[in-house]
Design an enzyme around this catalytic site. Sequence first.
Site, PDB file in Angstrom:
ATOM      1  N   LYS A 111       1.933 -15.956   3.008  1.00  0.00           N
ATOM      2  CA  LYS A 111       1.287 -15.329   4.167  1.00  0.00           C
ATOM      3  C   LYS A 111       0.613 -16.371   5.067  1.00  0.00           C
ATOM      4  CE  LYS A 111       0.599 -10.859   1.849  1.00  0.00           C
ATOM      5  NZ  LYS A 111      -0.333  -9.724   1.639  1.00  0.00           N
ATOM      6  N   TYR A 114       6.226  -3.349   6.213  1.00  0.00           N
ATOM      7  CA  TYR A 114       5.167  -2.648   5.474  1.00  0.00           C
ATOM      8  C   TYR A 114       5.138  -1.141   5.766  1.00  0.00           C
ATOM      9  CZ  TYR A 114       3.006  -6.940   3.666  1.00  0.00           C
ATOM     10  OH  TYR A 114       2.743  -8.100   2.985  1.00  0.00           O
ATOM     11  N   ASN A 174      -4.528 -12.602   1.334  1.00  0.00           N
ATOM     12  CA  ASN A 174      -4.318 -12.799  -0.109  1.00  0.00           C
ATOM     13  C   ASN A 174      -3.070 -13.636  -0.423  1.00  0.00           C
ATOM     14  OD1 ASN A 174      -2.431 -10.861   0.371  1.00  0.00           O
ATOM     15  ND2 ASN A 174      -3.145  -9.414  -1.177  1.00  0.00           N
ATOM     16  N   HIS A 200       2.997 -12.394  -0.801  1.00  0.00           N
ATOM     17  CA  HIS A 200       3.601 -11.079  -1.042  1.00  0.00           C
ATOM     18  C   HIS A 200       4.666 -11.247  -2.107  1.00  0.00           C
ATOM     19  CE1 HIS A 200       5.712  -7.277  -0.530  1.00  0.00           C
ATOM     20  NE2 HIS A 200       6.813  -7.999  -0.640  1.00  0.00           N
ATOM     21  N   GLU A 221      13.850  -5.270   0.284  1.00  0.00           N
ATOM     22  CA  GLU A 221      13.079  -6.275   1.035  1.00  0.00           C
ATOM     23  C   GLU A 221      13.921  -7.511   1.340  1.00  0.00           C
ATOM     24  OE1 GLU A 221       8.720  -4.966  -0.794  1.00  0.00           O
ATOM     25  OE2 GLU A 221       9.425  -7.024  -1.101  1.00  0.00           O
TER      26      GLU A 221
HETATM   27  P1  IDP Z   1       0.475  -6.132  -3.207  1.00  0.00           P
HETATM   28  O1  IDP Z   1       0.616  -7.114  -2.068  1.00  0.00           O
HETATM   29  O2  IDP Z   1      -0.314  -6.716  -4.350  1.00  0.00           O
HETATM   30  O3  IDP Z   1       1.802  -5.562  -3.643  1.00  0.00           O
HETATM   31  P2  IDP Z   1      -0.001  -3.569  -1.900  1.00  0.00           P
HETATM   32  O4  IDP Z   1      -0.763  -2.440  -2.497  1.00  0.00           O
HETATM   33  O5  IDP Z   1       1.501  -3.441  -1.817  1.00  0.00           O
HETATM   34  O6  IDP Z   1      -0.411  -4.909  -2.686  1.00  0.00           O
HETATM   35  O7  IDP Z   1      -0.582  -3.792  -0.448  1.00  0.00           O
HETATM   36  C1  IDP Z   1       0.080  -4.625   0.491  1.00  0.00           C
HETATM   37  C2  IDP Z   1      -0.935  -5.520   1.138  1.00  0.00           C
HETATM   38  O8  IDP Z   1      -1.846  -4.740   1.893  1.00  0.00           O
HETATM   39  C3  IDP Z   1      -1.807  -6.311   0.151  1.00  0.00           C
HETATM   40  O9  IDP Z   1      -1.217  -7.524  -0.260  1.00  0.00           O
HETATM   41  C4  IDP Z   1      -3.068  -6.535   0.943  1.00  0.00           C
HETATM   42  O10 IDP Z   1      -2.946  -7.676   1.797  1.00  0.00           O
HETATM   43  C5  IDP Z   1      -3.156  -5.293   1.798  1.00  0.00           C
HETATM   44  N1  IDP Z   1      -4.059  -4.312   1.155  1.00  0.00           N
HETATM   45  C6  IDP Z   1      -3.790  -3.544   0.092  1.00  0.00           C
HETATM   46  N2  IDP Z   1      -4.846  -2.765  -0.236  1.00  0.00           N
HETATM   47  C7  IDP Z   1      -5.795  -3.062   0.664  1.00  0.00           C
HETATM   48  C8  IDP Z   1      -7.136  -2.587   0.852  1.00  0.00           C
HETATM   49  O11 IDP Z   1      -7.650  -1.735   0.137  1.00  0.00           O
HETATM   50  N3  IDP Z   1      -7.815  -3.154   1.902  1.00  0.00           N
HETATM   51  C9  IDP Z   1      -7.284  -4.103   2.722  1.00  0.00           C
HETATM   52  N4  IDP Z   1      -6.023  -4.580   2.571  1.00  0.00           N
HETATM   53  C10 IDP Z   1      -5.294  -4.061   1.546  1.00  0.00           C
HETATM   54 MG    MG Z   2       3.165  -4.378  -2.598  1.00  0.00          MG
END
Ligand code: IDP
Ligand code: MG
Length: 145
Positions: A11, A51, A114, A117, A128
Amino acid sequence: MAIERTLSILKPDALEKGAIGKIIARFEAAGLKPVAIRLQHLSQAEAEGFYAVHKERGFFKDLVKFMTSGPVVIQVLEGENAVLKNRDLMGATDPKKATPGTIRADFATSIDANTVHGSDSLENAKNEISYFFRQTELTHYEWKK
Ligand code: IDP
Ligand code: MG
């Protein structure tokens, strides 16, 4: 265990920190080989499409904004148990909850920024990968049995 392919994205915060090499080194050390790599600055439409499963979530707008804030590295990783292995290397979505030694624990600053992905299932990985790469862009390795 089967040889699988998974989609990985470094990212914008990973590139901002200059951490591409360090992160890819972890995948290589774990036996995940890149079969395709591209550096790309996602458009809003590209990020929203990728997304789309999260479009009803409260964080969707911020997620798209962050993912389009700078270039990303999109790669397809191949190896034994690649989907789960990549998720293990990444660590939990919220870096505060990520296990020490995982990519998110070591590089990520927040749940938005974070760092990586990774596809969460083999089926999603297939979708994907085809979202970003044509079949002809994927390299083939000979894996020793
Ligand atoms: P993942 O990346 O660990 O698979 P997902 O639930 O698929 O997590 O969510 C996609 C992305 O959306 C996450 O990597 C994160 O950057 C963002 N995200 C997920 N949950 C939250 C939240 O509660 N607050 C803010 N951003 C979130
Ligand atoms: Mg995810």
